[in-house]
Design an enzyme around this catalytic site. Structure first.
Site, PDB file in Angstrom:
ATOM      1  N   ARG A 191       5.945  -0.586  -4.084  1.00  0.00           N
ATOM      2  CA  ARG A 191       5.659  -1.145  -2.762  1.00  0.00           C
ATOM      3  C   ARG A 191       4.737  -2.354  -2.849  1.00  0.00           C
ATOM      4  O   ARG A 191       4.636  -3.130  -1.901  1.00  0.00           O
ATOM      5  CB  ARG A 191       5.011  -0.087  -1.869  1.00  0.00           C
ATOM      6  CG  ARG A 191       5.946   1.056  -1.523  1.00  0.00           C
ATOM      7  CD  ARG A 191       5.225   2.132  -0.751  1.00  0.00           C
ATOM      8  NE  ARG A 191       4.725   1.672   0.522  1.00  0.00           N
ATOM      9  CZ  ARG A 191       5.439   1.622   1.657  1.00  0.00           C
ATOM     10  NH1 ARG A 191       6.693   2.002   1.647  1.00  0.00           N
ATOM     11  NH2 ARG A 191       4.903   1.202   2.769  1.00  0.00           N
ATOM     12  N   ASN A 196      -3.080   2.766   5.263  1.00  0.00           N
ATOM     13  CA  ASN A 196      -2.197   1.603   5.120  1.00  0.00           C
ATOM     14  C   ASN A 196      -2.226   0.836   6.428  1.00  0.00           C
ATOM     15  O   ASN A 196      -2.269   1.459   7.487  1.00  0.00           O
ATOM     16  CB  ASN A 196      -0.740   2.035   4.918  1.00  0.00           C
ATOM     17  CG  ASN A 196      -0.495   2.547   3.537  1.00  0.00           C
ATOM     18  OD1 ASN A 196      -1.385   2.591   2.707  1.00  0.00           O
ATOM     19  ND2 ASN A 196       0.734   2.974   3.296  1.00  0.00           N
ATOM     20  N   GLY A 197      -2.130  -0.468   6.344  1.00  0.00           N
ATOM     21  CA  GLY A 197      -2.090  -1.265   7.564  1.00  0.00           C
ATOM     22  C   GLY A 197      -3.337  -2.115   7.694  1.00  0.00           C
ATOM     23  O   GLY A 197      -4.072  -2.314   6.716  1.00  0.00           O
ATOM     24  N   GLU A 256      19.768 -17.459  -1.175  1.00  0.00           N
ATOM     25  CA  GLU A 256      19.392 -16.165  -1.746  1.00  0.00           C
ATOM     26  C   GLU A 256      19.306 -16.240  -3.275  1.00  0.00           C
ATOM     27  O   GLU A 256      18.405 -15.666  -3.894  1.00  0.00           O
ATOM     28  CB  GLU A 256      20.393 -15.082  -1.304  1.00  0.00           C
ATOM     29  CG  GLU A 256      20.170 -13.708  -1.900  1.00  0.00           C
ATOM     30  CD  GLU A 256      18.798 -13.101  -1.607  1.00  0.00           C
ATOM     31  OE1 GLU A 256      18.051 -13.656  -0.775  1.00  0.00           O
ATOM     32  OE2 GLU A 256      18.454 -12.088  -2.237  1.00  0.00           O
ATOM     33  N   CYS A 266       0.844  -1.192   0.000  1.00  0.00           N
ATOM     34  CA  CYS A 266       0.000   0.000   0.000  1.00  0.00           C
ATOM     35  C   CYS A 266       0.882   1.245   0.000  1.00  0.00           C
ATOM     36  O   CYS A 266       1.986   1.239   0.520  1.00  0.00           O
ATOM     37  CB  CYS A 266      -0.934   0.091   1.189  1.00  0.00           C
ATOM     38  SG  CYS A 266      -2.003  -1.319   1.388  1.00  0.00           S
ATOM     39  N   LYS A 276       7.112  -4.935  -1.925  1.00  0.00           N
ATOM     40  CA  LYS A 276       8.438  -4.581  -1.427  1.00  0.00           C
ATOM     41  C   LYS A 276       8.444  -4.490   0.095  1.00  0.00           C
ATOM     42  O   LYS A 276       9.384  -4.899   0.756  1.00  0.00           O
ATOM     43  CB  LYS A 276       8.829  -3.225  -2.031  1.00  0.00           C
ATOM     44  CG  LYS A 276      10.185  -2.715  -1.593  1.00  0.00           C
ATOM     45  CD  LYS A 276      11.254  -3.414  -2.357  1.00  0.00           C
ATOM     46  CE  LYS A 276      12.649  -3.006  -1.955  1.00  0.00           C
ATOM     47  NZ  LYS A 276      13.604  -4.061  -2.304  1.00  0.00           N
ATOM     48  N   GLU A 311      11.453 -15.377  -7.276  1.00  0.00           N
ATOM     49  CA  GLU A 311      10.740 -14.104  -7.136  1.00  0.00           C
ATOM     50  C   GLU A 311      10.452 -13.454  -8.482  1.00  0.00           C
ATOM     51  O   GLU A 311       9.336 -13.018  -8.726  1.00  0.00           O
ATOM     52  CB  GLU A 311      11.638 -13.109  -6.372  1.00  0.00           C
ATOM     53  CG  GLU A 311      11.398 -12.934  -4.923  1.00  0.00           C
ATOM     54  CD  GLU A 311      12.390 -11.958  -4.316  1.00  0.00           C
ATOM     55  OE1 GLU A 311      13.616 -12.056  -4.568  1.00  0.00           O
ATOM     56  OE2 GLU A 311      11.952 -11.070  -3.577  1.00  0.00           O
ATOM     57  N   LYS A 315      15.930 -15.290  -5.361  1.00  0.00           N
ATOM     58  CA  LYS A 315      15.956 -14.266  -6.417  1.00  0.00           C
ATOM     59  C   LYS A 315      15.321 -14.814  -7.681  1.00  0.00           C
ATOM     60  O   LYS A 315      14.517 -14.157  -8.327  1.00  0.00           O
ATOM     61  CB  LYS A 315      17.419 -13.885  -6.658  1.00  0.00           C
ATOM     62  CG  LYS A 315      17.770 -12.505  -6.989  1.00  0.00           C
ATOM     63  CD  LYS A 315      17.446 -11.398  -6.042  1.00  0.00           C
ATOM     64  CE  LYS A 315      16.749 -11.706  -4.802  1.00  0.00           C
ATOM     65  NZ  LYS A 315      16.286 -10.787  -3.894  1.00  0.00           N
ATOM     66  N   HIS A 343      19.602 -36.924  -0.185  1.00  0.00           N
ATOM     67  CA  HIS A 343      18.664 -37.397   0.834  1.00  0.00           C
ATOM     68  C   HIS A 343      17.221 -37.091   0.446  1.00  0.00           C
ATOM     69  O   HIS A 343      16.385 -36.831   1.308  1.00  0.00           O
ATOM     70  CB  HIS A 343      19.014 -36.789   2.195  1.00  0.00           C
ATOM     71  CG  HIS A 343      20.356 -37.211   2.679  1.00  0.00           C
ATOM     72  ND1 HIS A 343      20.630 -38.509   3.073  1.00  0.00           N
ATOM     73  CD2 HIS A 343      21.525 -36.545   2.782  1.00  0.00           C
ATOM     74  CE1 HIS A 343      21.903 -38.605   3.420  1.00  0.00           C
ATOM     75  NE2 HIS A 343      22.470 -37.430   3.246  1.00  0.00           N
ATOM     76  N   TRP A 359      -3.064  -2.857  -1.450  1.00  0.00           N
ATOM     77  CA  TRP A 359      -2.729  -4.277  -1.562  1.00  0.00           C
ATOM     78  C   TRP A 359      -3.778  -4.998  -0.728  1.00  0.00           C
ATOM     79  O   TRP A 359      -3.815  -4.847   0.491  1.00  0.00           O
ATOM     80  CB  TRP A 359      -1.327  -4.509  -1.019  1.00  0.00           C
ATOM     81  CG  TRP A 359      -0.738  -5.838  -1.342  1.00  0.00           C
ATOM     82  CD1 TRP A 359      -0.074  -6.198  -2.490  1.00  0.00           C
ATOM     83  CD2 TRP A 359      -0.722  -6.999  -0.507  1.00  0.00           C
ATOM     84  NE1 TRP A 359       0.341  -7.497  -2.412  1.00  0.00           N
ATOM     85  CE2 TRP A 359      -0.042  -8.019  -1.216  1.00  0.00           C
ATOM     86  CE3 TRP A 359      -1.226  -7.276   0.767  1.00  0.00           C
ATOM     87  CZ2 TRP A 359       0.156  -9.283  -0.685  1.00  0.00           C
ATOM     88  CZ3 TRP A 359      -1.036  -8.545   1.284  1.00  0.00           C
ATOM     89  CH2 TRP A 359      -0.344  -9.523   0.557  1.00  0.00           C
TER      90      TRP A 359
HETATM   91  C1  G6P Z   1       9.602  -8.653   1.027  1.00  0.00           C
HETATM   92  C2  G6P Z   1      10.544  -8.288  -0.105  1.00  0.00           C
HETATM   93  C3  G6P Z   1      11.860  -9.044   0.057  1.00  0.00           C
HETATM   94  C4  G6P Z   1      12.458  -8.761   1.417  1.00  0.00           C
HETATM   95  C5  G6P Z   1      11.471  -9.065   2.543  1.00  0.00           C
HETATM   96  C6  G6P Z   1      11.952  -8.515   3.863  1.00  0.00           C
HETATM   97  O1  G6P Z   1       9.195  -9.982   0.912  1.00  0.00           O
HETATM   98  O2  G6P Z   1       9.972  -8.595  -1.349  1.00  0.00           O
HETATM   99  O3  G6P Z   1      12.773  -8.629  -0.947  1.00  0.00           O
HETATM  100  O4  G6P Z   1      13.611  -9.519   1.581  1.00  0.00           O
HETATM  101  O5  G6P Z   1      10.216  -8.437   2.292  1.00  0.00           O
HETATM  102  O6  G6P Z   1      11.977  -7.125   3.771  1.00  0.00           O
HETATM  103  P1  G6P Z   1      12.808  -6.181   4.692  1.00  0.00           P
HETATM  104  O7  G6P Z   1      12.427  -4.796   4.257  1.00  0.00           O
HETATM  105  O8  G6P Z   1      12.369  -6.461   6.103  1.00  0.00           O
HETATM  106  O9  G6P Z   1      14.247  -6.455   4.490  1.00  0.00           O
END
Ligand code: G6P
Length: 610
Positions: free
Chosen positions: A27, A99-100, A483, A2, A605, A490, A487, A506, A75
């Site tokens: 966001r 928001n929230g 990671e 949001c 985000k 995502e 990536k 395993h 959102w």
């Molecule tokens: C969301 C983002 C990720 C991020 C995660 C934690 O899922 O898409 O890229 O790693 O939040 O976010 P933060 O702001 O707490 O690092």
């Protein structure tokens, strides 16, 4: 998740709001809307259950504009992403964006319905709108109404309100959700974050939790519970205008990948003194701090958890301090049993992730000392932790983090070196060597990798049609693989998992068949023999191996179907280099598959809900 934008001043608001919403798109959202209100109180609300571009077409076709307005990207939480559920939501005497999440919205809806309010949406926000209206009708004053409404609201919120009868004013209050106010020569603004406003102003004010503020053309005022009013003097942000644009790159993600070498260099060298030794004094952290705990509990979500896994590896190796890495959404309800004095260390790029914030609060309430590694200055987690280490990555706009993650890792590596020196497990000359490696060699190597994008694109072409892809590694490559895998899934929507290479047999090896792509990371010579064995197991089943290894890996052509050779690095810090290569690999695969790199479906985000 949001986004809020607000403007009041001498200019017309419609374009400012629509441009602001476009810059908040990153966001994460699925519907959008604006409300415009002129000096006579005439109100026009325009909403759509889709993208900001659709909202803009709709709004621009309507012949109404005003000097005051609020806008929102939503959102969906309570109710689907429909036009009716999109914000702003109006009551009799006010219109709001929020928001929230209002946790007690069902009780509030029942109560307000019984009092004669009619609901036209499924949202929690509409309950907040009617609640604020009820309090305003009873108290006759916006500040009193907002303070009073806040007493009834359970949950988290950033709310901007227009009372149409109050000319030129926009009111706001926040709890556990970001909201900033700002001023310029021709008006004042509200927004969820700074990049949305950089085109207009750099003069920013961050309201505190549960503080009522009002913006008018003249500026920002803070309204205290005792009825006193204070004029606010905003501060100039360090961020430049280009912080919020792509600066010639095709995507924010690509821009942010390119910003990584400098960001890593800054995050490390900012904490290295003239003797080339770690020094956190500019973070306001005393020497005693490094001796003040027996273990560390990392609390984080998503990539920040993966940065934590690298941090655990480095800190335990260099300093022998036990580290647990906890997924914040679990930690907040089921924290692990601990022994001795434990530092709760929250890691968050945005500083506003709801689960991480809740985890930090739980740790605090249990009496643990707390610290946070944060990018967004002044964010909720930064404010609440006992001490904050800022990563200094600058605004990160692409949903998939790159430089945010890299700087978290760099800071954790510096913490490992510092703890090693402080606790006598690391000699000064070795610490200096590591500091040099992290601040000089690693940024240079990451730059080199970024410059080899064409080579990485070839690796991507070979695996772009995969349905599933596995990452394997040992030692430092193990946390790096987690990671790399995140990536990829995502942004390219390719199913992917990461395994300790020795673990593959395993269970998951049963999924490897002719052509199954496996990316093998091999950056630490201690494990080369073992990795070679694990790769053989994959290839014996027909798996297609992309080998990403340092230049001392023996006979790479015997192991990789395609190979990408990395410069030899200090193994502890190698995740910064191998992950950079895999960020580009994921980016290229996503492009080849026609994905929306900066805005992956379903993701946000900044995750401000549970
Ligand atoms: C969301 C983002 C990720 C991020 C995660 C934690 O899922 O898409 O890229 O790693 O939040 O976010 P933060 O702001 O707490 O690092």
């Amino acid at each position: 998740m949001c986004g809020i934008i607000g403007y009041t001043g001498s200019r017309k608001a419609k374009k400012i709001l629509l441009d602001g919403l476009a810059s908040l798109e990153y966001r994460g959202y699925d519907s959008a809307g604006i409300a415009l209100c002129d000096a006579d109180g005439a109100l026009r609300t325009i909403k759509c259950g889709g993208r900001v571009s659709e909202l803009a077409s709709k709004a621009n076709a309507i012949d109404f504009d005003a000097n005051r307005g609020i806008g929102h990207t939503r959102w969906a939480t309570h109710g689907g992403p429909t036009e009716a559920n999109a914000h702003p939501h109006a009551s009799k005497r006010c219109v709001i964006v929020h928001n929230g999440i209002i946790d007690n919205c069902l009780e509030l809806r029942d109560e307000l319905s019984a009092q004669g309010y009619t609901f036209v949406s499924d949202t929690d926000t509409e309950a907040a709108a009617h609640l604020i209206d009820r309090e305003y009708a009873a108290l006759g004053d916006p500040a009193k109404a907002l303070y009073s409404a806040a007493r009834y609201l359970c949950g988290s919120y950033a709310i901007a309100v227009i009372f149409p009868e109050r000319s030129g004013e926009i009111w706001a209050i926040r709890r556990d959700n970001p909201l900033i106010a700002a001023t310029s020569a021709d008006g004042a603004f509200l927004a969820s974050d700074i990049p949305a406003l950089l085109a207009h102003t750099r003069m920013i004010y961050r309201p505190k939790e549960n503080e009522v503020i009002c913006i008018t053309e003249a500026g920002i005022t803070k309204h205290n519970t005792d009825g006193t009013v204070e004029a606010i003097v905003p501060e100039e942000t360090e961020l430049g205008v280009t912080a919020a644009d792509k600066d010639g790159y095709d995507h924010f993600m690509l821009k942010e990948i390119h910003e990584q070498p400098d960001a890593i260099r800054r995050a490390a060298s900012h904490r290295i003194n003239s003797d080339m030794l770690p020094d956190f004094s500019t973070d306001g952290i005393s020497e005693e701090f490094w001796h003040s705990f027996d273990s560390i509990s990392i609390i984080a979500c998503g990539s920040a958890t993966h940065a934590g896994l690298v941090g655990r590896y480095v800190i335990e190796k260099l300093a022998g301090v036990p580290v647990t890495v906890n997924t914040a959404s679990e930690y907040r309800y089921d924290p692990p049993a601990i022994l001795g004095k434990t530092l709760a260390l929250a890691i968050s790029q945005s500083g506003e992730t709801a689960d991480t914030l809740a985890g930090l609060r739980l740790a605090k309430s249990q009496g643990h000392p707390t610290a946070a590694i944060i990018n967004a200055v002044g964010s909720a987690i930064a404010r609440e932790a006992d001490c904050v280490i800022y990563t200094g990555a600058g605004p990160e706009i692409a949903v998939a983090t790159t430089k945010g993650y890299a700087t978290q890792v760099a800071v954790l590596c510096m913490m490992g070196i510092k703890l090693g020196v402080a606790r006598g497990t690391l000699a000064a000359d070795e610490a200096a060597r590591l500091c040099r490696s992290l601040s000089r060699d690693i940024p240079a190597y990451v730059s080199e990798i970024i410059g080899r994008r064409d080579e990485i694109r070839k690796l991507a072409v070979a695996v772009k049609d995969a349905d599933d892809l596995y990452f394997i590694g040992r030692g430092p490559d193990c946390p790096a693989a987690t990671e790399c895998s995140l990536k990829l899934k995502e942004i390219s929507y390719v199913h992917s998992e990461a395994y300790a290479a020795g673990e593959l047999k395993h269970g998951t090896l049963s999924l490897v068949e002719e052509g199954t792509p496996v990316v093998a990371l091999a950056n630490d010579s201690r494990y080369f023999d073992k990795m070679a064995g694990n790769i053989r197991e994959v290839r014996a089943r027909g798996g297609y191996v992309t080998l990403i290894c340092t230049d001392d890996f023996p006979h790479p052509t015997e192991y990789g179907d395609s190979i990408f050779v990395l410069p030899k690095t200090e193994p502890l810090f190698s995740p910064l280099v191998s992950v950079a290569a895999c960020q580009i690999l994921s980016y290229e695969i996503a492009l080849l598959r026609g994905c929306d790199v900066d805005h992956p479906r379903n993701l946000a985000k900044s995750v401000t809900v549970e």
